[in-house]
Design an enzyme around this catalytic site. Sequence first.
Site, PDB file in Angstrom:
ATOM      1  N   ASP A 158      29.233 -32.738  53.904  1.00 52.31           N
ATOM      2  CA  ASP A 158      29.128 -32.136  52.654  1.00 52.31           C
ATOM      3  C   ASP A 158      27.992 -33.479  51.927  1.00 52.31           C
ATOM      4  O   ASP A 158      28.211 -34.364  51.626  1.00 52.31           O
ATOM      5  CB  ASP A 158      30.161 -32.549  51.838  1.00 52.31           C
ATOM      6  CG  ASP A 158      31.429 -31.379  52.076  1.00 52.31           C
ATOM      7  OD1 ASP A 158      31.226 -30.594  53.382  1.00 52.31           O
ATOM      8  OD2 ASP A 158      32.192 -31.123  51.324  1.00 52.31           O
TER       9      ASP A 158
ATOM     10  N   LYS B 200      28.370 -26.442  46.921  1.00 53.66           N
ATOM     11  CA  LYS B 200      29.676 -26.867  46.582  1.00 53.66           C
ATOM     12  C   LYS B 200      29.491 -27.488  45.143  1.00 53.66           C
ATOM     13  O   LYS B 200      28.332 -27.682  44.703  1.00 53.66           O
ATOM     14  CB  LYS B 200      29.855 -28.083  47.481  1.00 53.66           C
ATOM     15  CG  LYS B 200      31.295 -28.792  47.139  1.00 53.66           C
ATOM     16  CD  LYS B 200      31.379 -30.005  48.047  1.00 53.66           C
ATOM     17  CE  LYS B 200      32.436 -30.967  47.758  1.00 53.66           C
ATOM     18  NZ  LYS B 200      32.743 -32.011  48.743  1.00 53.66           N
TER      19      LYS B 200
ATOM     20  N   LYS C 172      32.003 -23.718  48.184  1.00 56.94           N
ATOM     21  CA  LYS C 172      33.170 -24.833  47.921  1.00 56.94           C
ATOM     22  C   LYS C 172      33.615 -25.122  46.447  1.00 56.94           C
ATOM     23  O   LYS C 172      32.361 -25.800  45.668  1.00 56.94           O
ATOM     24  CB  LYS C 172      32.933 -25.757  48.807  1.00 56.94           C
ATOM     25  CG  LYS C 172      34.003 -26.734  48.948  1.00 56.94           C
ATOM     26  CD  LYS C 172      33.918 -27.777  49.990  1.00 56.94           C
ATOM     27  CE  LYS C 172      34.790 -28.996  49.661  1.00 56.94           C
ATOM     28  NZ  LYS C 172      34.850 -29.924  50.919  1.00 56.94           N
TER      29      LYS C 172
END
Length: 209
Positions: free
Chosen positions: A84, A148, A177
């Site tokens: 991430d 995300k 996400k």
Amino acid sequence: MIDHTLLAPTATAQDIDKLCDQAAEFITASVCVQPIWVAHAAKRLAESPVKICTVIGFPSGAQTPETKAFETAQAIANGAEEVDMVINQSAALVADKAGLVHDIRSVVEAAAGHDVIVKVILETASLTEQAKIIACEAAVEAGADFVKTSTGFGPGGATVADVTLLRHTVGDGLGVKASGGIRTRQDAIEMLKAGATRLGASSTYAILS
């Protein structure tokens, strides 16, 4: 659908073991830990289907693309299966899409050939709506797998409005996400209904039990 997360810089090996054991119990999608704990978590979960996720350029995203690429390669070598990465937020705010694509692509290319999922953290609470849209478009162009919302260390976490915007902008091609502030079952359900396909949560035990 949950990345069971512990990113506190003060987390100890005992804390990471507890995180991994809870993830194995619930069979979460992954555990998300700081890079220093990737190898430890990979060993702890060697017999589990739970994947190892880590963070890149975290939490500010202000590192150079080359630094992020090195950090990604090192994390993968240590056992990371998902990364991430935090974007260059200033580039998003001035609509420098080419700079964002370069930033994100540095991580995507470092992960190429390793069957590693790349998620792109926007830190939505720090960005304008235009910046969020440009960052999502850059993530698509750079070949990322997810966008995300948040690091969990910024000025705010996931909101239904932001998840909806991210889903609308990337379409069905990328995952979304939602992360930051998801503490209850109802929070989780609302994010999924808004279009999230993965949740980042440190309150996984409370949500699922």
